[in-house]
Design an enzyme around this catalytic site. Structure first.
Site, PDB file in Angstrom:
ATOM      1  N   HIS A  12      22.937  -4.871  -5.194  1.00 44.78           N
ATOM      2  CA  HIS A  12      22.072  -4.748  -3.806  1.00 44.78           C
ATOM      3  C   HIS A  12      20.847  -3.777  -4.263  1.00 44.78           C
ATOM      4  O   HIS A  12      20.735  -2.564  -4.861  1.00 44.78           O
ATOM      5  CB  HIS A  12      22.709  -4.008  -2.706  1.00 44.78           C
ATOM      6  CG  HIS A  12      21.928  -4.191  -1.511  1.00 44.78           C
ATOM      7  ND1 HIS A  12      22.723  -4.626  -0.434  1.00 44.78           N
ATOM      8  CD2 HIS A  12      20.861  -3.910  -1.254  1.00 44.78           C
ATOM      9  CE1 HIS A  12      21.930  -4.542   0.793  1.00 44.78           C
ATOM     10  NE2 HIS A  12      20.654  -4.164   0.310  1.00 44.78           N
ATOM     11  N   ASN A  34      23.263   9.712  -3.198  1.00 46.56           N
ATOM     12  CA  ASN A  34      24.215   9.151  -4.409  1.00 46.56           C
ATOM     13  C   ASN A  34      25.547   9.463  -3.948  1.00 46.56           C
ATOM     14  O   ASN A  34      25.772  10.609  -4.199  1.00 46.56           O
ATOM     15  CB  ASN A  34      23.625   9.419  -5.727  1.00 46.56           C
ATOM     16  CG  ASN A  34      24.253   8.390  -6.637  1.00 46.56           C
ATOM     17  OD1 ASN A  34      25.649   8.370  -6.658  1.00 46.56           O
ATOM     18  ND2 ASN A  34      23.244   7.855  -7.435  1.00 46.56           N
ATOM     19  N   CYS A  78      24.578  -2.979   2.451  1.00 47.75           N
ATOM     20  CA  CYS A  78      24.280  -4.010   3.428  1.00 47.75           C
ATOM     21  C   CYS A  78      24.058  -3.741   4.780  1.00 47.75           C
ATOM     22  O   CYS A  78      24.491  -2.501   5.336  1.00 47.75           O
ATOM     23  CB  CYS A  78      25.141  -5.241   3.243  1.00 47.75           C
ATOM     24  SG  CYS A  78      24.976  -6.015   1.999  1.00 47.75           S
ATOM     25  N   HIS A  90      17.942  -1.512  -5.038  1.00 46.59           N
ATOM     26  CA  HIS A  90      17.707  -0.349  -4.739  1.00 46.59           C
ATOM     27  C   HIS A  90      17.033   0.503  -5.961  1.00 46.59           C
ATOM     28  O   HIS A  90      17.094   0.134  -7.043  1.00 46.59           O
ATOM     29  CB  HIS A  90      19.397   0.311  -4.297  1.00 46.59           C
ATOM     30  CG  HIS A  90      19.935   0.668  -5.823  1.00 46.59           C
ATOM     31  ND1 HIS A  90      20.713  -0.371  -6.163  1.00 46.59           N
ATOM     32  CD2 HIS A  90      20.127   1.537  -6.436  1.00 46.59           C
ATOM     33  CE1 HIS A  90      21.396  -0.192  -7.325  1.00 46.59           C
ATOM     34  NE2 HIS A  90      21.013   1.440  -7.549  1.00 46.59           N
ATOM     35  N   CYS A 102     -10.016  11.809 -18.870  1.00 45.44           N
ATOM     36  CA  CYS A 102      -8.674  11.437 -18.795  1.00 45.44           C
ATOM     37  C   CYS A 102      -8.394  10.109 -19.796  1.00 45.44           C
ATOM     38  O   CYS A 102      -9.045   9.511 -19.655  1.00 45.44           O
ATOM     39  CB  CYS A 102      -8.302  11.341 -17.300  1.00 45.44           C
ATOM     40  SG  CYS A 102      -6.741  10.240 -17.283  1.00 45.44           S
ATOM     41  N   HIS A 122      -8.820   7.708 -10.483  1.00 47.00           N
ATOM     42  CA  HIS A 122      -8.019   8.771 -11.246  1.00 47.00           C
ATOM     43  C   HIS A 122      -7.201   9.505 -10.061  1.00 47.00           C
ATOM     44  O   HIS A 122      -7.697  10.189  -9.248  1.00 47.00           O
ATOM     45  CB  HIS A 122      -9.021   9.812 -11.865  1.00 47.00           C
ATOM     46  CG  HIS A 122      -8.163  10.859 -12.391  1.00 47.00           C
ATOM     47  ND1 HIS A 122      -7.567  10.875 -13.713  1.00 47.00           N
ATOM     48  CD2 HIS A 122      -7.711  12.192 -11.999  1.00 47.00           C
ATOM     49  CE1 HIS A 122      -6.913  11.967 -14.014  1.00 47.00           C
ATOM     50  NE2 HIS A 122      -6.995  12.913 -12.676  1.00 47.00           N
ATOM     51  N   CYS A 146      -7.642   7.036 -17.869  1.00 48.04           N
ATOM     52  CA  CYS A 146      -9.026   6.620 -16.996  1.00 48.04           C
ATOM     53  C   CYS A 146      -9.699   5.550 -18.237  1.00 48.04           C
ATOM     54  O   CYS A 146     -10.033   4.539 -18.057  1.00 48.04           O
ATOM     55  CB  CYS A 146      -9.854   7.517 -16.605  1.00 48.04           C
ATOM     56  SG  CYS A 146      -9.279   8.216 -15.111  1.00 48.04           S
ATOM     57  N   GLY A 191      21.603  -0.801 -16.500  1.00 48.38           N
ATOM     58  CA  GLY A 191      22.470   0.344 -15.883  1.00 48.38           C
ATOM     59  C   GLY A 191      22.805   0.277 -14.462  1.00 48.38           C
ATOM     60  O   GLY A 191      23.259   1.384 -13.751  1.00 48.38           O
ATOM     61  N   ALA A 192      22.294  -0.667 -13.691  1.00 46.73           N
ATOM     62  CA  ALA A 192      22.669  -0.700 -12.040  1.00 46.73           C
ATOM     63  C   ALA A 192      24.157  -0.998 -11.749  1.00 46.73           C
ATOM     64  O   ALA A 192      24.680  -2.010 -12.356  1.00 46.73           O
ATOM     65  CB  ALA A 192      21.776  -1.811 -11.451  1.00 46.73           C
TER      66      ALA A 192
HETATM   67 ZN   LIG Z   1      24.597  -5.219  -0.339  1.00 50.24          ZN
HETATM   68 ZN   LIG Z   2      -7.293   9.427 -15.123  1.00 51.10          ZN
END
Ligand SMILES: [Zn+2]
Ligand SMILES: [Zn+2]
Length: 332
Positions: free
Chosen positions: A163, A75, A42, A165, A195, A239, A198, A158-159
């Site tokens: 907050h 981290n 924060c 992120h 591709c 692309h 694409c 998994g957070a």
């Molecule tokens: Zn926070």
């Molecule tokens: Zn492409």
């Protein structure tokens, strides 16, 4: 009838088992209660994080102070560390290396309660620029081969902190799933001299059955062989192999497309936990004709269980056509 579908890039099979009866709105789960702030991400708590790596400040405040809109910090509990030597070695027939890498957190807003989808287009664009700027800085370190940018939202996805992120991990190796995707795209390119992404963009924009939304630079689609219900991909129309080489115009429109896709998922699923991952060419790869960067968003609604672990392919109770229809109707 259940249907087996093959992802044209990964060669990965999925089972679309719609008689398990999950229409998009049936997948809603009760929203988890929020703990509320403040937390170390924060505004006003800058000293609680490791020293900042990057921040955007409008008012010229100095590093480590408030007044920021996006902030990148190491981290606190990194999976890998930048200081380590690579130290590749063998132990008998086994290979090892040191845990060299970088693990950073991109704090997307100073506001504890803001959801990425509710930020302004300009603020989401700043988050994308933070990804861009960090990749450009980290790729100077030639030991890194791949940079993964991803977001975990919600405890089930998994957070560990609520907050808003996202995270960046720079790796000394190219992960196996990335190699598989590159390989699938390369095979198609060698055969057709086009591709595959694409071609997917063109076909989905034409057929429209799995198209969720589009703007000048991006299409949002539910892929033909999705692993998860309401899995949604955002692909650039032009692309480009590497996320960090996108244009200013594209980052503006990607901010719109990403925000739009998350808002649609929130409307259909009542603010689901989700992950998104940016798929991009490994660093220092010169030839990107065959690969096309994109973002894959996966709401966390089903559990990976024995069948998936045992076969590597997924059972999905919702067809991407039904998912795309629900998401199309959930627009602003
Ligand atoms: Zn926070
Ligand atoms: Zn492409």
């Amino acid at each position: 009838m259940p249907e087996l579908r093959k992802d044209p890039v990964m060669g990965r099979w999925v089972i679309i088992a719609t008689e398990r009866g999950k229409r998009p709105y049936d997948l809603k789960q009760p929203p988890q209660p929020r703990h509320g702030g403040p937390c170390s991400f924060c505004a006003g708590y800058e000293e609680d994080t490791p020293p900042e790596i990057l921040a955007y400040r409008a008012n010229g405040n100095s590093s480590g102070a408030g007044g920021w809109s996006v902030r990148v910090v190491p981290n606190k509990f990194p999976a890998l560390r930048i200081e380590d030597e690579l130290n590749r070695r063998g132990e008998g027939l086994y290979d090892l290396m040191g845990g060299l890498g970088a693990h950073e957190v991109i704090i997307e807003t100073p506001d504890h309660d803001a959801h990425l989808a509710d930020l302004s287009q300009g603020q989401v664009e700043e988050v994308l620029w933070a990804y861009h700027d960090r990749i450009l800085d980290l790729r100077k370190d030639k030991r890194f081969r791949f940079i993964l940018i991803f977001k975990n939202h919600g405890a089930e996805a998994g957070a560990s902190l609520e907050h808003s992120h996202s995270q960046l991990i720079a790796l000394p190796i190219v992960p196996f799933s990335v190699i598989e995707e590159l390989h699938g795209a390369k095979e198609y390119f060698d055969y057709k001299e086009r591709c595959i992404f694409c071609d997917i963009v063109r076909q989905e924009a034409d057929a429209r059955t799995r198209l969720v939304a589009e703007n000048d630079d991006f299409v949002t689609v539910c892929p033909f062989a999705p692993r998860f219900p309401l899995e949604t991909w955002i692909l650039p129309k032009q692309h480009g192999a590497a996320f960090e080489n996108a244009t200013k115009h594209e980052y503006g429109n990607l901010a719109l497309a990403l925000r739009d896709a998350l808002r649609r998922l929130n409307r259909v699923l009542d603010f689901p936990p989700f992950n998104y991952i940016i798929h991009s060419l490994p660093l220092h790869d010169q030839n990107g004709d065959y690969y096309h960067w994109h973002i894959e968003i996966m709401p966390k609604l089903t559990r990976v269980a024995g069948f998936e672990w045992g076969t590597g392919f997924y059972i999905n109770p919702t067809s991407p056509e039904a998912a795309a229809l629900a998401l199309r109707e959930a627009g602003d």
